[in-house]
Design an enzyme around this catalytic site. Structure first.
Site, PDB file in Angstrom:
ATOM      1  N   HIS A  57     -23.952 -25.179 -30.543  1.00  0.00           N
ATOM      2  CA  HIS A  57     -24.714 -24.027 -31.031  1.00  0.00           C
ATOM      3  C   HIS A  57     -23.796 -22.813 -31.045  1.00  0.00           C
ATOM      4  O   HIS A  57     -22.791 -22.763 -30.324  1.00  0.00           O
ATOM      5  CB  HIS A  57     -25.913 -23.757 -30.126  1.00  0.00           C
ATOM      6  CG  HIS A  57     -26.981 -24.795 -30.225  1.00  0.00           C
ATOM      7  ND1 HIS A  57     -28.248 -24.592 -29.715  1.00  0.00           N
ATOM      8  CD2 HIS A  57     -26.991 -26.039 -30.757  1.00  0.00           C
ATOM      9  CE1 HIS A  57     -28.990 -25.670 -29.936  1.00  0.00           C
ATOM     10  NE2 HIS A  57     -28.241 -26.559 -30.561  1.00  0.00           N
ATOM     11  N   GLU A  59     -24.072 -19.929 -29.726  1.00  0.00           N
ATOM     12  CA  GLU A  59     -23.908 -19.314 -28.408  1.00  0.00           C
ATOM     13  C   GLU A  59     -22.878 -20.064 -27.572  1.00  0.00           C
ATOM     14  O   GLU A  59     -22.018 -19.459 -26.921  1.00  0.00           O
ATOM     15  CB  GLU A  59     -25.243 -19.283 -27.641  1.00  0.00           C
ATOM     16  CG  GLU A  59     -26.335 -18.493 -28.320  1.00  0.00           C
ATOM     17  CD  GLU A  59     -27.252 -19.330 -29.203  1.00  0.00           C
ATOM     18  OE1 GLU A  59     -28.444 -18.986 -29.301  1.00  0.00           O
ATOM     19  OE2 GLU A  59     -26.785 -20.339 -29.789  1.00  0.00           O
ATOM     20  N   CYS A  88     -32.001 -20.981 -27.465  1.00  0.00           N
ATOM     21  CA  CYS A  88     -32.823 -22.096 -26.997  1.00  0.00           C
ATOM     22  C   CYS A  88     -32.609 -22.294 -25.497  1.00  0.00           C
ATOM     23  O   CYS A  88     -31.784 -21.619 -24.868  1.00  0.00           O
ATOM     24  CB  CYS A  88     -32.454 -23.366 -27.759  1.00  0.00           C
ATOM     25  SG  CYS A  88     -30.824 -24.029 -27.319  1.00  0.00           S
ATOM     26  N   CYS A  91     -28.966 -23.052 -24.455  1.00  0.00           N
ATOM     27  CA  CYS A  91     -28.096 -21.884 -24.548  1.00  0.00           C
ATOM     28  C   CYS A  91     -28.395 -20.856 -23.461  1.00  0.00           C
ATOM     29  O   CYS A  91     -27.477 -20.248 -22.915  1.00  0.00           O
ATOM     30  CB  CYS A  91     -28.186 -21.268 -25.941  1.00  0.00           C
ATOM     31  SG  CYS A  91     -27.476 -22.359 -27.200  1.00  0.00           S
TER      32      CYS A  91
END
Length: 166
Positions: A57, A59, A88, A91
């Site tokens: 992701h 992040e 999420c 993360c």
């Protein structure tokens, strides 16, 4: 516009540029930058498809970059992440472990957002570190970028089905 909002908007604009890179690679357009002492120490964009890595992701990519650049798995005390979409659960956990001081995000994520939307993880009281959260920075641009991407993806799928039939 206050100086803080102006500065936040400038950093978020750079996160939007990272999201544009993700979209150009067929990834969901989410981008992130990490700032410390008024400079970018890490950046990243969504790349789970490209890298065959479900943890890739934006992040996490930005955290990996920042940790490499600072040569530490913990970020500096003033590290702020700017990310175009609400993080999420995975993360948020990574941000806690990295000891980020603040997360500024653009668009909320009603289904998987884990700060203020679907799951309000900091309300559980389980975490040994919490960070400040600011939502809505360049919300419209962040939301439009995501909406445009998914609209285009749906259209591509529709055209593909028509070609298969024709």
């Amino acid at each position: 516009m206050t100086d803080v909002l102006k500065i936040d908007s400038e950093w978020m604009q750079l996160a939007l540029e990272q999201a544009t890179i993700a979209a150009s690679k067929g990834e969901v357009p989410v981008g992130a930058v990490i700032v410390s002492q008024n400079k970018i120490i890490g950046s990243g964009f969504n790349a789970p498809i490209t890298l065959n890595d479900p943890t890739a992701h934006a992040e996490v990519q930005a955290l990996r970059d920042a940790c490499q650049n600072t040569q530490n798995y913990r970020l500096p005390d003033d590290a702020v992440m700017y990310v175009t979409l609400e993080p999420c659960t995975m993360c948020v956990g990574a941000l806690v472990h990295a000891r980020v001081s603040k997360v500024v995000f653009g668009a909320t994520e009603p289904k998987a957002g884990s700060l203020i939307s679907a799951r309000k993880l900091f309300e559980t009281g389980y975490y040994n570190h919490q960070f400040l959260v600011e939502s809505g920075c360049l919300h419209e641009q962040c939301s439009q970028q995501l909406s445009h991407f998914f609209k285009m993806r749906r259209e591509q799928k529709r055209l593909s089905r028509l070609q298969e039939k024709g």
